[in-house]
Write an enzyme that holds these catalytic residues in place. Sequence first.
Site, short mmCIF file in Angstrom:
data_model
loop_
_atom_site.label_atom_id
_atom_site.label_comp_id
_atom_site.label_asym_id
_atom_site.label_seq_id
_atom_site.Cartn_x
_atom_site.Cartn_y
_atom_site.Cartn_z
N HIS A 176 0.84 -1.20 0.00
CA HIS A 176 0.00 0.00 0.00
C HIS A 176 0.87 1.25 0.00
O HIS A 176 2.08 1.20 0.15
CB HIS A 176 -0.99 0.01 1.18
CG HIS A 176 -0.41 0.35 2.51
ND1 HIS A 176 -1.19 0.64 3.61
CD2 HIS A 176 0.88 0.43 2.94
CE1 HIS A 176 -0.40 0.90 4.63
NE2 HIS A 176 0.84 0.79 4.27
N CYS B 101 5.03 5.03 5.43
CA CYS B 101 3.90 4.45 4.69
C CYS B 101 3.50 5.32 3.50
O CYS B 101 2.63 4.93 2.72
CB CYS B 101 2.71 4.21 5.62
SG CYS B 101 2.84 2.65 6.53
N HIS C 264 5.01 -0.23 -0.45
CA HIS C 264 5.75 -1.15 0.43
C HIS C 264 4.73 -2.13 0.97
O HIS C 264 3.52 -1.90 0.86
CB HIS C 264 6.42 -0.38 1.58
CG HIS C 264 5.41 0.28 2.45
ND1 HIS C 264 4.83 1.47 2.12
CD2 HIS C 264 4.80 -0.13 3.58
CE1 HIS C 264 3.92 1.78 3.03
NE2 HIS C 264 3.87 0.82 3.91
N HIS D 296 3.07 -5.02 3.89
CA HIS D 296 2.88 -5.43 5.29
C HIS D 296 2.38 -6.87 5.30
O HIS D 296 1.74 -7.32 4.36
CB HIS D 296 1.83 -4.57 5.99
CG HIS D 296 2.26 -3.16 6.23
ND1 HIS D 296 3.11 -2.81 7.26
CD2 HIS D 296 1.96 -2.01 5.59
CE1 HIS D 296 3.30 -1.50 7.23
NE2 HIS D 296 2.62 -0.98 6.23
N ASP E 55 -4.71 -10.77 -0.95
CA ASP E 55 -3.37 -11.34 -0.75
C ASP E 55 -2.48 -11.13 -1.98
O ASP E 55 -2.89 -11.39 -3.11
CB ASP E 55 -3.47 -12.84 -0.45
CG ASP E 55 -2.15 -13.44 -0.01
OD1 ASP E 55 -1.39 -12.75 0.71
OD2 ASP E 55 -1.87 -14.60 -0.38
N HIS E 56 -1.27 -10.63 -1.70
CA HIS E 56 -0.28 -10.32 -2.75
C HIS E 56 -0.78 -9.29 -3.74
O HIS E 56 -0.43 -9.32 -4.93
CB HIS E 56 0.19 -11.60 -3.46
CG HIS E 56 1.13 -12.41 -2.62
ND1 HIS E 56 0.70 -13.14 -1.54
CD2 HIS E 56 2.46 -12.58 -2.67
CE1 HIS E 56 1.74 -13.74 -0.97
NE2 HIS E 56 2.83 -13.41 -1.63
N GLU F 190 -1.47 -4.71 11.47
CA GLU F 190 -0.63 -4.28 10.35
C GLU F 190 0.84 -4.63 10.64
O GLU F 190 1.61 -4.94 9.73
CB GLU F 190 -0.77 -2.79 10.12
CG GLU F 190 -0.04 -2.29 8.87
CD GLU F 190 -0.40 -0.85 8.57
OE1 GLU F 190 -1.17 -0.62 7.63
OE2 GLU F 190 0.08 0.04 9.30
#
Length: 136
Positions: free
Chosen positions: A15, A34, A40, A42, A80-81, A125
């Site tokens: 994100h 962030c 990047h 998490h 996811d991913h 997170e």
Amino acid sequence: MSLTIYRKAHFNAAHRLYREEWSDDRNLEVFGKCSNPNFHGHNYELEVGLTGTIDPETGYLIDLKLLKDIIREEVEEPFDHKNLNVEVPEFANLNPTVENIAIVIYNKLRQRLDPGFKLTVKLYETPRNFVVYTGD
Ligand code: NI
């Protein structure tokens, strides 16, 4: 008598937290690392709690296989991913903070679950930063 049952799940996602109308400097000041313009990731850890009463015939509050499948379809497969800002429509115009991600997850799960259950979404997170949302 009521009790709460939990199912844990996990997803990795990228994100960026930023406001488009702000400069990169201002975004960095408000959102810190962030706001990295190149995104990047998490490792998000999710705990979904359902509070209700036990079905006397089965001894179940809910069949956990059903809850597992709903979480997979509503959260793991779409998130996811993925790059949340770019690939997940709910965040096209919504900053993907841990707060907002928890609310989006809550709303997606809520519509799949019996309204008789109280739903709790806990989203980590990082191992130390997490939110709990119960729809209030
Ligand atoms: Ni971040």
